[in-house]
Design a protein around this motif. Sequence first.
Motif, PDB file in Angstrom:
ATOM      1  N   GLU A 303       0.849  -1.187   0.000  1.00  0.00           N
ATOM      2  CA  GLU A 303       0.000   0.000   0.000  1.00  0.00           C
ATOM      3  C   GLU A 303       0.887   1.240   0.000  1.00  0.00           C
ATOM      4  N   LEU A 320      -3.034  10.309  -3.597  1.00  0.00           N
ATOM      5  CA  LEU A 320      -3.221   9.043  -4.307  1.00  0.00           C
ATOM      6  C   LEU A 320      -2.883   7.878  -3.389  1.00  0.00           C
ATOM      7  N   ARG A 321      -3.696   6.835  -3.467  1.00  0.00           N
ATOM      8  CA  ARG A 321      -3.395   5.579  -2.771  1.00  0.00           C
ATOM      9  C   ARG A 321      -3.294   4.469  -3.803  1.00  0.00           C
ATOM     10  N   GLU A 322      -2.177   3.781  -3.816  1.00  0.00           N
ATOM     11  CA  GLU A 322      -1.927   2.694  -4.759  1.00  0.00           C
ATOM     12  C   GLU A 322      -1.785   1.393  -3.956  1.00  0.00           C
ATOM     13  N   THR A 323      -2.527   0.360  -4.328  1.00  0.00           N
ATOM     14  CA  THR A 323      -2.466  -0.920  -3.617  1.00  0.00           C
ATOM     15  C   THR A 323      -2.135  -2.046  -4.580  1.00  0.00           C
ATOM     16  N   ASP A 324      -1.611  -3.120  -4.018  1.00  0.00           N
ATOM     17  CA  ASP A 324      -1.267  -4.298  -4.812  1.00  0.00           C
ATOM     18  C   ASP A 324      -1.475  -5.535  -3.939  1.00  0.00           C
ATOM     19  N   ILE A 328       4.303  -3.379  -3.829  1.00  0.00           N
ATOM     20  CA  ILE A 328       4.573  -2.281  -4.753  1.00  0.00           C
ATOM     21  C   ILE A 328       6.026  -2.390  -5.201  1.00  0.00           C
ATOM     22  N   SER A 347       2.135   2.355 -12.604  1.00  0.00           N
ATOM     23  CA  SER A 347       1.309   1.472 -11.775  1.00  0.00           C
ATOM     24  C   SER A 347       1.135   0.132 -12.469  1.00  0.00           C
ATOM     25  N   ARG A 349      -1.522  -1.803 -11.738  1.00  0.00           N
ATOM     26  CA  ARG A 349      -2.902  -2.143 -11.374  1.00  0.00           C
ATOM     27  C   ARG A 349      -3.608  -2.968 -12.444  1.00  0.00           C
TER      28      ARG A 349
END
Length: 431
Positions: A303, A320-324, A328, A347, A349
């Motif tokens: 995250e 911005l929030r980037e999740t995997d 990451i 990203s 995603r």
Amino acid sequence: MKKVFLIFLSLIFIFTFQVKAITLEDITSGKFQSKDIAEVYPSADGVHYFTATNGNTRIVKCEYRTGHEVDTLFDVKTARECNLEQFDGFSLSPDEKHLLIYADSEPIYRRSFKATYYTFEIRRNLLKPLSDGGKQQAAVYSPNGRMVAFVRDNNIFIKKLDYGTEVAVTRDGERNKIINGIPDWVYEEEFALTSTLQWSPDDATLAFVRFDESHVPEYSFSLYEGYCPTYPEYTLYPGRFTYKYPVAGETNSQVSVLSYTVETRALKTMKLPISSDSYIPRIKFTTDPNRLAVVTLNRTQNEMDIYSVNPKSGISKLLLRETDKAWIEESILDNISFYPDFFVIASSRSGYQHLFRYNYNGTLAKQITKGEWNVSAFLGYDEKSRSYFYESNQEGPLYKAIYKINEKGIETKLSERIGTNQASFNPSCTY
């Protein structure tokens, strides 16, 4: 048939006879080491670049179009008050009137080092030591070229070149306890980070990350004379190196972001909603001096948040929030670029790593690249043609090529040969 067989045996004999065994001396002498191209610094004018030549004894200005030298900025043989025979590296002030030159480098970990830094005024051809207090780390010019921030003994200092004065930004730095402006071992190793010093575009503020590793367990190993490089002081008895090293699951450094106002000398801690074991692998000022971008990761590293922080008030806003599902990728951290009205981020995603454009209110403006392939590096944006430049493996997982794509999604391959291609662009992306 017998004749052919005899000729074949003769060829084997000749081939075997001519092969020379590789010795340990061949390997350690550097005989088989690769040769790197000298590092290139693009000029702000878009048509020139700067590089070191002649075994790191000269710094020259070259033309992109021809590669020819057009000017000499620094030469150890002709510079005033210069006692150097050669240097290890250099950087340029943003106004391109001064150089930071360093020599006598001492490696610390994989990437970090400390060295003796010098400032060089190109017009006066004059070389001066940056500081007399001992070797420095991570020295960097302010945008106006009138100040240099650097780290020594885990503390940050600012050298004001107009007055020749040195100001201590922090005083609490201590080995294996508090680190200011440079990363601990974990950050350098896992996030490829060697400095967190960030100047605001208006020269008014210096931002940095503070590492408190007081509660991180210590790890020690022995030092012997026979190491490379050698340690003659340990000829009879081994020495010992002890540093803070968190084994998986153990306590990490607690990190915080601080801002220092040059005029008032005030330090302020930024208000970030992070936990005690969160990471702050990158901070960077945008083109707005009141907007410091702070990238954070949870300990699981699946995250990632990007915050917009006001360095004066310390108040942060999530952009911005980037999740995997897994984690990451570390490469994404260096594929975040900020422009006056938007920022670009890589990203995964979609299952493949691609480029996305976001507005500063946190809304997605567009997905720039698409396909069943990965963008391995974002290389720049040309505002005039509204084109994005990047490196990707569209020709296959073993290959890398250079492309550009415009606002309409029309893609153009720039590299010519299939293989591993890399590129570094000038600021305007015209070369």
